[in-house]
Design a protein around this motif. Structure first.
Motif, PDB file in Angstrom:
ATOM      1  N   ALA A 148     -14.497 -57.643  -5.220  1.00 37.04           N
ATOM      2  CA  ALA A 148     -14.358 -55.944  -5.674  1.00 37.04           C
ATOM      3  C   ALA A 148     -13.509 -55.860  -6.978  1.00 37.04           C
ATOM      4  O   ALA A 148     -13.682 -54.995  -7.548  1.00 37.04           O
ATOM      5  N   HIS A 149     -12.321 -56.776  -7.212  1.00 35.08           N
ATOM      6  CA  HIS A 149     -11.359 -56.496  -8.253  1.00 35.08           C
ATOM      7  C   HIS A 149     -11.112 -57.708  -9.109  1.00 35.08           C
ATOM      8  O   HIS A 149      -9.921 -58.186  -8.971  1.00 35.08           O
ATOM      9  N   GLN A 202      -3.333 -38.331  -1.587  1.00 28.75           N
ATOM     10  CA  GLN A 202      -2.591 -39.494  -1.541  1.00 28.75           C
ATOM     11  C   GLN A 202      -3.414 -40.894  -1.304  1.00 28.75           C
ATOM     12  O   GLN A 202      -3.610 -41.608  -2.050  1.00 28.75           O
ATOM     13  N   MET A 203      -4.063 -40.898   0.102  1.00 26.64           N
ATOM     14  CA  MET A 203      -4.790 -42.027   0.393  1.00 26.64           C
ATOM     15  C   MET A 203      -5.603 -41.744   1.391  1.00 26.64           C
ATOM     16  O   MET A 203      -5.455 -40.724   2.250  1.00 26.64           O
ATOM     17  N   GLU A 204      -6.951 -42.253   1.412  1.00 23.46           N
ATOM     18  CA  GLU A 204      -7.953 -41.955   2.587  1.00 23.46           C
ATOM     19  C   GLU A 204      -8.534 -43.288   2.691  1.00 23.46           C
ATOM     20  O   GLU A 204      -8.905 -44.086   2.272  1.00 23.46           O
ATOM     21  N   PHE A 205      -8.873 -43.516   4.286  1.00 25.62           N
ATOM     22  CA  PHE A 205      -9.585 -44.687   4.755  1.00 25.62           C
ATOM     23  C   PHE A 205     -10.976 -44.448   4.682  1.00 25.62           C
ATOM     24  O   PHE A 205     -11.553 -43.477   4.911  1.00 25.62           O
ATOM     25  N   ASN A 239      -7.061 -44.925  -3.046  1.00 24.96           N
ATOM     26  CA  ASN A 239      -5.506 -44.207  -3.464  1.00 24.96           C
ATOM     27  C   ASN A 239      -5.791 -43.606  -4.704  1.00 24.96           C
ATOM     28  O   ASN A 239      -5.997 -44.112  -5.742  1.00 24.96           O
ATOM     29  N   HIS A 240      -5.501 -42.160  -4.424  1.00 28.44           N
ATOM     30  CA  HIS A 240      -5.496 -41.144  -5.556  1.00 28.44           C
ATOM     31  C   HIS A 240      -4.370 -41.331  -6.346  1.00 28.44           C
ATOM     32  O   HIS A 240      -4.473 -40.770  -7.717  1.00 28.44           O
ATOM     33  N   LEU A 241      -3.347 -42.058  -6.054  1.00 27.53           N
ATOM     34  CA  LEU A 241      -2.127 -41.868  -6.686  1.00 27.53           C
ATOM     35  C   LEU A 241      -1.897 -43.257  -7.739  1.00 27.53           C
ATOM     36  O   LEU A 241      -0.889 -43.513  -8.170  1.00 27.53           O
ATOM     37  N   ASP A 286     -10.551 -46.168  -7.955  1.00 25.75           N
ATOM     38  CA  ASP A 286      -9.263 -45.942  -7.087  1.00 25.75           C
ATOM     39  C   ASP A 286      -9.421 -46.525  -5.510  1.00 25.75           C
ATOM     40  O   ASP A 286      -8.768 -45.958  -4.822  1.00 25.75           O
ATOM     41  N   VAL A 287     -10.464 -47.291  -5.416  1.00 27.87           N
ATOM     42  CA  VAL A 287     -10.816 -47.901  -4.029  1.00 27.87           C
ATOM     43  C   VAL A 287     -10.147 -49.243  -4.207  1.00 27.87           C
ATOM     44  O   VAL A 287     -10.464 -50.201  -5.018  1.00 27.87           O
ATOM     45  N   PHE A 288      -9.461 -49.317  -3.129  1.00 22.47           N
ATOM     46  CA  PHE A 288      -8.678 -50.783  -2.939  1.00 22.47           C
ATOM     47  C   PHE A 288      -9.305 -51.486  -1.862  1.00 22.47           C
ATOM     48  O   PHE A 288      -9.316 -50.921  -0.737  1.00 22.47           O
TER      49      PHE A 288
END
Length: 221
Positions: A199-200, A174-177, A104-106, A118-120
């Motif tokens: 991960a988080h 915005q977002m990439e898989f 998620n870049h935003l 920025d990885v979810f």
């Protein structure tokens, strides 16, 4: 291929609960008579009727059940996808959960700090059986939040996959898989929560089952 597992009431997709059935009853206009029309109407009811919020999200077993999502009135992608799947199954429309990892870049600076980048992990959406095939739908980011983050809301017409917009209204990514874990007839709870914690870890409040408090709306401002 049998579709029966994608119609069953499960621990999390509890479509036989009164809360889910009441939500569906209120969501569907009288004009929605075909399965596709009903799936589309329900998509928008979940997208805009359940507020999207990562902060404070209840990730307990109870908190991730569709009936509880209706009672809470908010949730993140997992909550909203579980509710959408439950609503569809209550209408006799087969549905499964899709679990992915995305970039998620935003994301806000605070959210990136808590995520560790920025990885979810474990982004959830829904796969719907309509007109003899599976289509994917993502009733996650409500219209108000999209406006604040200058993103076009993600629409669904029941015929094409509704996954994500790769760019926002200003042309920024915005977002990439990054990977798709698969499709599931119920939420694989232990694995999902274990992966999120690994991960988080900073996103969780201590040893509890909730994410840290905050506000996506406030951070957009």
């Amino acid at each position: 291929m049998t579709l029966q597992p994608a119609l069953a009431a499960t621990e999390f997709i509890d479509h036989d609960s009164p809360e889910v059935r009441d939500f569906v009853r209120r969501a569907l206009p009288a004009s929605a008579t075909t399965p596709t029309e009903r799936a589309v109407a329900l998509y928008y009811a979940v997208r805009d009727g359940i507020r999207y919020e990562v902060y404070g999200a209840d990730l307990s077993r109870e908190g991730l059940r569709a009936g509880q999502v209706v009672r809470t009135g908010s949730g993140m992608c997992l909550h909203k996808s579980v509710l959408y799947a439950a609503g569809l199954r209550s209408l006799g429309i087969p549905a499964r959960l899709v679990l992915t990892d995305v970039r998620n870049h935003l994301a806000s600076e605070r959210l990136k700090e808590l995520l560790g980048g920025d990885v979810f992990h474990q982004h959830g959406l829904t796969s719907v059986w309509l007109e003899g095939r599976w289509v994917k739908a993502t009733p996650v980011f409500n219209k108000t939040l999209c406006k604040l983050y200058r993103m076009a809301p993600l629409d669904f017409d029941g015929t094409a996959d509704s996954l994500h917009h790769p760019f926002d209204l200003k042309g920024r990514r915005q977002m990439e898989f990054l990977r798709t874990h698969g499709e599931f007839d119920d939420l694989p709870y232990e694995w999902v929560i274990g992966d999120l914690r690994a991960a988080h870890p900073r996103l969780f409040e201590g040893e509890g089952d909730r994410f840290a408090e905050g506000s996506l709306v406030g951070e957009a401002a």
